[in-house]
Design a protein around this motif. Structure first.
Motif, short mmCIF file in Angstrom:
data_model
loop_
_atom_site.label_atom_id
_atom_site.label_comp_id
_atom_site.label_asym_id
_atom_site.label_seq_id
_atom_site.Cartn_x
_atom_site.Cartn_y
_atom_site.Cartn_z
N ASP A 179 0.87 -1.17 0.00
CA ASP A 179 0.00 0.00 0.00
C ASP A 179 0.91 1.23 0.00
O ASP A 179 2.12 1.09 -0.16
CB ASP A 179 -0.99 -0.01 1.17
N ASP A 180 0.37 2.41 0.18
CA ASP A 180 1.20 3.61 0.11
C ASP A 180 2.13 3.77 1.31
O ASP A 180 3.06 4.56 1.27
CB ASP A 180 0.31 4.86 -0.02
N GLN A 181 1.89 2.99 2.38
CA GLN A 181 2.72 3.09 3.57
C GLN A 181 3.76 1.98 3.65
O GLN A 181 4.90 2.23 4.03
CB GLN A 181 1.85 3.06 4.84
N CYS A 182 3.37 0.76 3.32
CA CYS A 182 4.24 -0.38 3.58
C CYS A 182 4.26 -1.41 2.45
O CYS A 182 3.38 -1.43 1.58
CB CYS A 182 3.81 -1.09 4.87
N ILE A 183 5.27 -2.27 2.52
CA ILE A 183 5.45 -3.41 1.62
C ILE A 183 5.26 -4.67 2.46
O ILE A 183 5.82 -4.79 3.55
CB ILE A 183 6.86 -3.40 1.02
N TYR A 184 4.46 -5.63 1.94
CA TYR A 184 4.18 -6.86 2.67
C TYR A 184 4.67 -8.04 1.83
O TYR A 184 4.10 -8.35 0.79
CB TYR A 184 2.67 -6.99 2.94
N ALA A 185 5.75 -8.67 2.29
CA ALA A 185 6.42 -9.70 1.49
C ALA A 185 6.31 -11.06 2.17
O ALA A 185 6.75 -11.25 3.30
CB ALA A 185 7.89 -9.33 1.29
N LEU A 186 5.71 -12.01 1.48
CA LEU A 186 5.53 -13.37 1.99
C LEU A 186 6.81 -14.15 1.79
O LEU A 186 7.39 -14.16 0.71
CB LEU A 186 4.37 -14.04 1.25
N TYR A 187 7.26 -14.85 2.86
CA TYR A 187 8.58 -15.46 2.86
C TYR A 187 8.52 -16.94 3.21
O TYR A 187 7.79 -17.36 4.12
CB TYR A 187 9.48 -14.74 3.87
N ASN A 188 9.32 -17.73 2.49
CA ASN A 188 9.39 -19.17 2.71
C ASN A 188 10.63 -19.52 3.52
O ASN A 188 10.55 -20.04 4.63
CB ASN A 188 9.39 -19.89 1.35
N GLY A 189 11.83 -19.28 2.99
CA GLY A 189 13.06 -19.50 3.72
C GLY A 189 13.49 -20.94 3.88
O GLY A 189 14.31 -21.26 4.74
N ILE A 190 12.94 -21.85 3.05
CA ILE A 190 13.26 -23.27 3.13
C ILE A 190 14.09 -23.68 1.92
O ILE A 190 13.85 -23.21 0.80
CB ILE A 190 11.96 -24.10 3.21
N ASN A 191 15.06 -24.56 2.14
CA ASN A 191 15.94 -24.99 1.05
C ASN A 191 15.12 -25.54 -0.12
O ASN A 191 14.12 -26.24 0.08
CB ASN A 191 16.91 -26.05 1.57
N ILE A 192 15.56 -25.23 -1.33
CA ILE A 192 14.78 -25.58 -2.52
C ILE A 192 14.65 -27.08 -2.74
O ILE A 192 13.75 -27.52 -3.45
CB ILE A 192 15.39 -24.94 -3.78
N THR A 193 15.52 -27.89 -2.12
CA THR A 193 15.43 -29.33 -2.31
C THR A 193 14.55 -30.02 -1.26
O THR A 193 14.34 -31.23 -1.32
CB THR A 193 16.83 -29.97 -2.27
N ASN A 194 14.02 -29.26 -0.31
CA ASN A 194 13.18 -29.81 0.75
C ASN A 194 11.77 -30.06 0.21
O ASN A 194 11.00 -29.14 -0.01
CB ASN A 194 13.14 -28.86 1.94
N LYS A 195 11.43 -31.33 0.02
CA LYS A 195 10.12 -31.67 -0.55
C LYS A 195 9.00 -31.60 0.49
O LYS A 195 7.85 -31.38 0.13
CB LYS A 195 10.18 -33.08 -1.14
N GLU A 196 9.35 -31.77 1.76
CA GLU A 196 8.32 -31.83 2.79
C GLU A 196 7.64 -30.48 3.01
O GLU A 196 6.44 -30.40 3.25
CB GLU A 196 8.94 -32.31 4.11
#
Length: 217
Positions: A179-196
């Motif tokens: 929005d005009d005040q903030c940025i909202y970023a959704l984050y995973n942070g899990i290794n790309i080879t982790n299937k679970e």
């Protein structure tokens, strides 16, 4: 609405379409993604003003082995004559690869994806934010001044990981809105080879438009 194969931009009148129960298009503009030596179809188009749009060209593999990649482009273009007004150069070169392609539960991580990002336009149309998919970093582009600033998590890996330890790359940001005040970023942070936990994205990082972290949810 943008259609790449026909290279046309449609101004869709949603209100009249609902009233008439049929699709109503107010105007059609030519928007040729091959203009000015682009090598890929625009993957996003934002309207900045009545006669101005912002187009995003994704990075694209330019050789059969996928190791040579074009840089992503951001351009401001004028309608209806489809001329380039200005360009925003976020990167000067692509991250180096070690020649390996890592297969993850989502796809193959190859050089064409190293700089992939989710983007969101500030509602007042003065700035664009990029949240990188495979690097814990956001970029903020000032569309008036052309100033570009990148912000990366402290003590995180940098672009050299794609050459040194590509198997250690995480899936980072998976979406971003603002929005005009903030940025909202959704984050995973899990290794790309982790299937679970490949689909997990359990954190939202909130930044202000100066790149300062406001809170983590």
């Amino acid at each position: 609405l943008y259609t790449g194969p026909e290279k046309e931009l449609f101004q869709w009148n949603i209100t009249r379409s609902i009233e008439k129960k049929t699709t109503v298009i107010d105007s059609v503009f030519s928007l040729d993604w091959e203009a000015d030596q682009h090598v890929s179809i625009y993957n996003q188009v934002y309207r900045l003003a009545k006669d101005t749009v912002l187009v995003l060209v994704p990075p694209t593999s330019t050789t059969l082995d996928g190791q040579t990649v074009s840089l992503p482009l951001i351009e401001k273009r004028q309608l209806p004559d489809d001329t380039r007004i200005s360009s925003y150069v976020v990167y000067k070169k692509n991250p180096e690869s070690n020649g390996q392609n890592i297969y993850s539960p989502h796809n193959r991580l190859s050089p064409g994806q190293f700089l992939s990002a989710f983007c969101s336009l500030k509602p007042d149309r003065t700035k664009l934010v990029q949240a990188l998919t495979y690097l814990p970093q956001i970029n903020i582009i000032d569309l008036h001044t052309g100033e570009i600033k990148g912000f990366r998590f402290a003590d995180s890996y940098n672009f050299s990981i794609f050459r040194k330890h590509v198997e250690q790359v995480d899936r980072c940001f998976t979406n971003v809105v603002c929005d005009d005040q903030c940025i909202y970023a959704l984050y995973n942070g899990i290794n790309i080879t982790n299937k679970e936990k490949a689909e997990d994205a359990h954190l939202i990082y909130v930044f202000d438009w100066n790149g300062k972290l406001v809170k983590k949810l």
